[in-house]
Design an enzyme around this catalytic site. Structure first.
Site, PDB file in Angstrom:
ATOM      1  N   GLU A 292       0.492  -1.174  -0.206  1.00  0.00           N
ATOM      2  CA  GLU A 292       0.108   0.154   0.259  1.00  0.00           C
ATOM      3  C   GLU A 292       0.868   1.137   0.115  1.00  0.00           C
ATOM      4  O   GLU A 292       0.466   1.695   1.075  1.00  0.00           O
ATOM      5  CB  GLU A 292      -0.789  -0.201   1.376  1.00  0.00           C
ATOM      6  CG  GLU A 292      -1.733  -1.229   1.583  1.00  0.00           C
ATOM      7  CD  GLU A 292      -2.153  -1.295   2.708  1.00  0.00           C
ATOM      8  OE1 GLU A 292      -2.403  -0.501   3.269  1.00  0.00           O
ATOM      9  OE2 GLU A 292      -3.581  -2.037   3.313  1.00  0.00           O
TER      10      GLU A 292
ATOM     11  N   GLY B  35       2.269   4.658  -1.026  1.00  0.00           N
ATOM     12  CA  GLY B  35       1.468   6.273  -1.106  1.00  0.00           C
ATOM     13  C   GLY B  35       2.991   7.254  -1.877  1.00  0.00           C
ATOM     14  O   GLY B  35       3.127   7.608  -2.333  1.00  0.00           O
ATOM     15  N   ARG B  36       3.693   7.724  -0.529  1.00  0.00           N
ATOM     16  CA  ARG B  36       4.370   8.255  -0.606  1.00  0.00           C
ATOM     17  C   ARG B  36       5.620   8.804  -1.579  1.00  0.00           C
ATOM     18  O   ARG B  36       6.001   9.276  -2.177  1.00  0.00           O
ATOM     19  CB  ARG B  36       4.904   8.934   1.076  1.00  0.00           C
ATOM     20  CG  ARG B  36       6.951   9.948   0.757  1.00  0.00           C
ATOM     21  CD  ARG B  36       6.939  10.230   1.764  1.00  0.00           C
ATOM     22  NE  ARG B  36       6.173   9.534   3.181  1.00  0.00           N
ATOM     23  CZ  ARG B  36       5.523  10.891   4.252  1.00  0.00           C
ATOM     24  NH1 ARG B  36       6.348  12.225   3.840  1.00  0.00           N
ATOM     25  NH2 ARG B  36       4.859  10.491   5.062  1.00  0.00           N
TER      26      ARG B  36
ATOM     27  N   CYS C 237      -1.203  34.521   9.923  1.00  0.00           N
ATOM     28  CA  CYS C 237      -0.680  34.746  11.132  1.00  0.00           C
ATOM     29  C   CYS C 237      -0.741  33.685  11.972  1.00  0.00           C
ATOM     30  O   CYS C 237      -1.279  33.793  14.081  1.00  0.00           O
ATOM     31  CB  CYS C 237      -2.129  35.429  11.842  1.00  0.00           C
ATOM     32  SG  CYS C 237      -2.598  36.715   9.886  1.00  0.00           S
TER      33      CYS C 237
HETATM   34  C1  PLP Z   1      -2.467   2.116   5.920  1.00  0.00           C
HETATM   35  C2  PLP Z   1      -2.075   2.247   5.518  1.00  0.00           C
HETATM   36  N1  PLP Z   1      -1.275   2.281   4.087  1.00  0.00           N
HETATM   37  C3  PLP Z   1      -0.718   3.083   3.800  1.00  0.00           C
HETATM   38  C4  PLP Z   1      -0.835   4.071   3.897  1.00  0.00           C
HETATM   39  C5  PLP Z   1       0.488   5.028   3.037  1.00  0.00           C
HETATM   40  O1  PLP Z   1       2.194   4.957   3.016  1.00  0.00           O
HETATM   41  P1  PLP Z   1       3.114   5.572   2.719  1.00  0.00           P
HETATM   42  O2  PLP Z   1       2.455   7.018   2.371  1.00  0.00           O
HETATM   43  O3  PLP Z   1       3.762   5.787   3.653  1.00  0.00           O
HETATM   44  O4  PLP Z   1       3.725   4.603   1.254  1.00  0.00           O
HETATM   45  C6  PLP Z   1      -0.343   4.842   5.026  1.00  0.00           C
HETATM   46  C7  PLP Z   1      -0.268   5.971   5.155  1.00  0.00           C
HETATM   47  O5  PLP Z   1       0.566   5.961   6.906  1.00  0.00           O
HETATM   48  C8  PLP Z   1      -1.911   3.696   5.784  1.00  0.00           C
HETATM   49  O6  PLP Z   1      -2.221   4.003   7.014  1.00  0.00           O
END
Ligand code: PLP
Length: 433
Positions: free
Chosen positions: A295, A297-298, A364
């Site tokens: 999974e 993301g980053r 601010c």
């Molecule tokens: C359950 C779960 N999966 C995947 C991710 C994605 O993580 P990352 O962006 O660090 O790969 C997160 C992000 O915190 C998450 O909470």
């Protein structure tokens, strides 16, 4: 230096490498920064600032690198929608064949709007509501990652009402310390995420022959912006042992969901290569014979985006120099929220010593500071600045604080740049009030 380096830390000029040198999709033509075939300064002029600008080629390269790193191992990359949920970005991932990890009904709604089938979606999150569970059951998602016994009760009750069997896994809390900042560490017993090993074991056994729960997997996500393989290794070893233990008790799980968390380079971090991370996961998944789910993301979208802003003013207070930009903490929260350091450069580079300044926004609050004592160089009002590594947890965390409309989002594909989210208007600010 830790990933969540404090933005109050002073960087030596020698330490600051131009991010264009390590960010796919961005390069210079002469003195001008380009995103693929589009001049960044020209994009700022055309679309206005502040604006997020994303490189499609960068996203595609990141996805393909990760995908090919898993080779022939049965696997599905489930892009973590929370990192950047713009429909235009989700369409890029869908076209690549990606799966998706969601944490809310809102994210499910987005995926359904672009036609993603349920069997490409996994659902994580500690607080799924009854409505969200029902919607996901109706969508026949691939996997519910269950995070509490009470959630499992609710899932059973909704599945029986709809007369469907829910494909489920338990998100275990592996009790591993990881993650770049305390707000993005999730796998320790002190965190709210997941279920402890003993309780998880009990639930797998209790619902082994359930008519409404189909145990398909086990999952873990230990944190974000993780810069070493060691925590992954520790969590995976425990997960593998657990899968074997359940198998001995007659529960054979198809999916091993290892979550996301792979870190990226913002300034001087040295994250593991995607290939090394993938090899670590494959080493565990392969002998188990499981289908691997990840999974990320980053690591897929973070480097692909920048935040464009314009200099409004410069000023000196008792010898300290400030650059006041038209973007602020409401547009990009990471420095204020996680003490994150994101490099900021000029869209038009020039030779010479890099004068230092604090780069701040109009909100601010003293916390509305992107970076302190940063070697930016000489700038003047109207100059375009580029904040790097803004593709993940950028726009999605933006707010209307100080009644500031949220920025536009632009997707670059070769020589074309198009708006994938228009800049908010004043009318948007008061909609619903
Ligand atoms: C359950 C779960 N999966 C995947 C991710 C994605 O993580 P990352 O962006 O660090 O790969 C997160 C992000 O915190 C998450 O909470």
């Amino acid at each position: 230096m830790s990933a969540a380096s404090s933005h109050s830390r002073s960087f030596h000029s020698a330490e600051v490498v131009d991010p264009a040198s390590y960010t796919p999709g961005f390069s210079y033509r002469g003195s001008q920064l380009y995103c693929e075939g589009v001049s960044v300064a020209a994009a700022a002029k055309k679309f206005g600032t502040p604006a997020y600008l994303y490189s499609r080629a960068s996203i595609e390269q990141a996805y393909r690198r990760m995908d090919s790193a898993f080779g022939a191992l049965p696997h599905t990359i489930c892009y973590a929608v929370k990192a950047n949920s713009n429909l235009g970005i989700l369409r890029v991932f869908a076209a690549l064949g990606s799966g998706f990890d969601i944490v809310s009904g809102g994210e499910l709604y987005r995926l359904r709007r672009i036609g993603v089938p349920g069997n490409r979606i996994v659902f994580s999150g500690v607080g799924k509501s009854r409505e969200e569970i029902r919607e996901a059951l109706r969508t026949r998602i691939l996997l519910f990652n269950v995070e509490s016994p009470a959630e499992l009760d609710l899932l059973v009750s909704e599945a029986s009402r709809l007369r469907v069997r829910a494909a489920a896994s338990i998100r275990v809390n592996p009790d591993v310390k990881a993650g770049g900042h305390r707000h993005i560490s999730t796998g320790h017993h002190s965190h709210k995420f997941g279920i402890d090993w003993d309780t998880a074991r009990g639930l797998y056994l209790q619902y082994k022959d359930s008519r409404w729960i189909d145990w398909q997997g086990v999952s873990a996500h230990i944190g974000s912006q993780i810069l070493s393989l060691a925590p992954h290794r520790r969590a995976l070893a425990r997960l593998a042992g657990f899968v074997r233990e359940l198998r001995a008790k007659g529960i054979t799980l198809r999916y091993l969901d290892c979550g996301g968390g792979l870190g990226i380079r913002y300034t001087s971090e040295q994250p593991p290569e995607k290939a090394a991370w993938a090899a670590e996961l494959a080493r565990v998944a392969q002998p188990l014979g499981c289908h691997l789910l990840v999974e990320p993301g980053r690591s897929l979208i973070g480097p692909a985006g920048v935040l464009l802003m314009r200099v409004l003013y410069t000023k000196q207070n008792r010898g300290k120099k400030f650059v006041i930009a038209d973007a602020a903490m409401n547009d990009f929260m990471r420095p204020a929220l996680y003490d994150a350091t994101h490099p900021i450069t000029r869209a038009k580079r020039s030779a010479g010593a890099l004068a230092r300044a604090d780069i701040v926004g109009p909100v601010c609050e003293s916390g509305d500071c992107f970076v302190q004592d940063w070697p930016l160089g000489e700038v003047a009002p109207e100059d375009v600045l580029v904040l790097w590594g803004a593709g993940a947890y950028g726009f999605v965390e933006a707010s209307n604080y100080n009644s500031r409309p949220r920025p536009a989002e632009i997707l670059v594909d070769g020589n074309k740049a198009r708006v994938i989210r228009r800049r908010e208007s004043r009318a948007d600010l008061i909609r619903g009030e």
